[in-house]
Write an enzyme that holds these catalytic residues in place. Structure first.
Site, PDB file in Angstrom:
ATOM      1  N   GLU A 114     -10.777   4.529   8.195  1.00  0.00           N
ATOM      2  CA  GLU A 114      -9.540   5.243   8.544  1.00  0.00           C
ATOM      3  C   GLU A 114      -9.928   6.537   9.262  1.00  0.00           C
ATOM      4  OE1 GLU A 114      -7.211   6.587   5.244  1.00  0.00           O
ATOM      5  OE2 GLU A 114      -5.403   6.897   6.437  1.00  0.00           O
TER       6      GLU A 114
ATOM      7  N   HIS B 276       0.844  -1.201   0.000  1.00  0.00           N
ATOM      8  CA  HIS B 276       0.000   0.000   0.000  1.00  0.00           C
ATOM      9  C   HIS B 276       0.877   1.247   0.000  1.00  0.00           C
ATOM     10  CE1 HIS B 276      -3.650   2.332   1.802  1.00  0.00           C
ATOM     11  NE2 HIS B 276      -2.738   3.196   1.383  1.00  0.00           N
TER      12      HIS B 276
ATOM     13  N   HIS C  83       1.277   5.289  -2.318  1.00  0.00           N
ATOM     14  CA  HIS C  83       0.676   6.182  -3.321  1.00  0.00           C
ATOM     15  C   HIS C  83       1.814   6.776  -4.138  1.00  0.00           C
ATOM     16  CE1 HIS C  83      -3.235   6.418  -1.053  1.00  0.00           C
ATOM     17  NE2 HIS C  83      -2.417   6.001  -0.111  1.00  0.00           N
TER      18      HIS C  83
ATOM     19  N   ASP D 190       3.251   2.921   3.019  1.00  0.00           N
ATOM     20  CA  ASP D 190       2.237   3.909   2.624  1.00  0.00           C
ATOM     21  C   ASP D 190       2.904   5.246   2.255  1.00  0.00           C
ATOM     22  OD1 ASP D 190      -0.209   5.078   2.060  1.00  0.00           O
ATOM     23  OD2 ASP D 190      -1.129   4.602   3.977  1.00  0.00           O
TER      24      ASP D 190
ATOM     25  N   GLN E 114     -10.327   9.185  -4.445  1.00  0.00           N
ATOM     26  CA  GLN E 114     -10.032   9.995  -3.246  1.00  0.00           C
ATOM     27  C   GLN E 114     -11.252  10.809  -2.764  1.00  0.00           C
ATOM     28  OE1 GLN E 114      -6.605  10.884  -1.386  1.00  0.00           O
ATOM     29  NE2 GLN E 114      -8.449  11.100  -0.140  1.00  0.00           N
TER      30      GLN E 114
HETATM   31 ZN   LIG Z   1      -2.605   5.266   1.825  1.00  0.00          ZN
END
Ligand SMILES: [Zn+2]
Length: 419
Positions: free
Chosen positions: A212, A55, A57, A308, A151
């Site tokens: 989250e 995971h 980005h 992440d 997003q």
């Molecule tokens: Zn993330």
């Protein structure tokens, strides 16, 4: 006979052997008597399969500070900064350049499998197209999976679902949803229904950004697990974060654990960003910002640790080191026993490999020779000191070397007999 042999390398604690490689594959694991043409001295080194980042980005990485810094450090300011960056700076070349840079940094440290999220809110899908190009570029030495990530939500934004379908047509490996960021609980559930319908239709992975948020009322994990069971997608489904689980009542957690077990879904936790981002609205004592890793792992759920965000609007730190993420996890979830370290090492290697359904992963005869050599005695030693892999081998070829750190003492200059 063989192309290269790694001599006298540690395979597991107190087990030393040779690894012979031929035509990119592991041809033999065991001691060899005859002298080979090319050898690597594995003395003092531990051979591991490469780290797996499940995971990250790559589209937001290395943008921290542009157009401005996320001063509060909160998720919502991070989303604002990112939306602004997308408008002002995002281009195909920009994404390719930053993503390649991050991959270089991570591969140099021993990460040869990456699952990257990519924001698909942009109508042009600029970042996605760029990352699909990067995927092709790195394919000879690194496997990149791409997950389309809305997003701004699937149901609360006007074109969320059509954008996701456009992304699928361009060729992503999986799709996502962010139910806890939708405007209502109902829209959150609806976003998950849409995501699972599309994943079933196109046979894609599902990787949900789930709960989250430090809100005991955020209960989308039960919906994801139920949908995984109902659709039969099960092992193709992963949830990331699930921080809210730390705030749930014990009785509810007990019910939930059973449901997660039977659904076969995987969990990814990201201790670096989670501990920095969560707990911000708590009064003292503040939450640790991490889900119930010990309970999930104890219940047999496949848990992976991810690095992440990397210098992004959401997280202004990051080095790309998976042992560093594992080190942070040990602290946050109190996994500091000998067996715990072995479990945490699995969480950055075999466990994420399982959720990404990687073929031929691991050091075994017949598998691709994807091997990292690390100067560490065992999982405890590795997680404590987090040494960078000294040799990174992909398909039998050394793609990166990092000499060990060595301190030279200067007794003359220091004018001291202490040294
Ligand atoms: Zn993330």
């Amino acid at each position: 006979m063989y192309d290269v042999v790694i001599k006298n390398v540690q395979l597991e604690k107190d087990v030393v052997t040779d690894i012979a490689i031929k035509e990119g594959l592991i041809a033999k694991v065991g001691f060899l008597d005859d002298v080979q043409n090319e050898t690597i001295d594995g003395t003092g080194l531990w051979a591991l399969p490469p780290y797996v980042e499940s995971h990250i980005h790559l589209d937001t990485a290395l943008t921290s500070g542009r157009p401005y810094s996320n001063q509060s450090g909160e998720l919502f300011e991070g989303i604002q900064v990112w939306n602004q960056y997308r408008q002002d700076y995002l281009s195909h070349e920009d994404v390719v350049k930053r993503a390649m840079e991050v991959i270089k940094v991570m591969a140099g440290q021993g990460v040869l499998n990456i699952r990257s999220m990519v924001d698909v809110s942009d109508p042009e899908l600029t970042a996605l197209k760029a990352l699909l190009e990067v995927k092709e570029k790195v394919a000879p030495f690194l496997q990149l999976q791409i997950i389309a990530f809305p997003q701004n939500g699937l149901c609360s934004s006007a074109n969320g679902a059509p954008q996701l379908e456009k992304a699928i047509e361009l060729g992503v490996d999986g799709i996502s949803a962010v139910p806890h960021l939708e405007s209502t609980r109902e829209k959150g559930v609806e976003s998950l229904n849409i995501c699972f319908q599309l994943a079933t239709k196109y046979d894609k992975f599902v990787h949900i950004f789930c709960d989250e948020i430090d809100d005991s009322q955020s209960r989308f994990l039960e919906v994801v697990a139920s949908l995984a069971l109902e659709t039969g997608l099960k092992e193709k489904v992963t949830v990331s974060h699930i921080n809210a689980m730390s705030y749930y009542e014990e009785a509810y957690v007990r019910k939930l654990l059973g449901l997660i077990q039977s659904s076969k879904i995987h969990v990814v936790t990201a201790p670096l960003i989670n501990s920095a981002m969560q707990g911000r609205f708590d009064s003292y004592p503040k939450g640790r910002g991490i889900t119930r890793v010990k309970e999930l792992h104890g219940a047999g759920v496949n848990v992976a640790v991810a690095h992440d965000d990397f210098l992004s609007p959401f997280y202004s730190l990051g080095t790309g080191s998976l042992p560093a993420a594992g080190h942070m996890l040990c602290h946050l979830v109190h996994m500091t026993g000998t067996d715990d370290f072995d479990s945490v090492l699995n969480m950055i290697t075999v466990n994420p490999a399982r959720l990404m359904q990687l073929q031929g992963y691991g050091i075994a005869e017949g598998n691709p020779a994807n091997i990292i050599l690390v100067r560490a005695e065992d999982a405890h030693d590795l997680l404590r000191r987090q040494p960078v892999a000294e040799i990174v081998m992909s398909k039998g070829v050394i793609i990166a070397e990092t000499p060990p750190l060595k301190t030279e003492w200067m007794p003359q200059k220091a004018k001291s007999t202490f040294f």
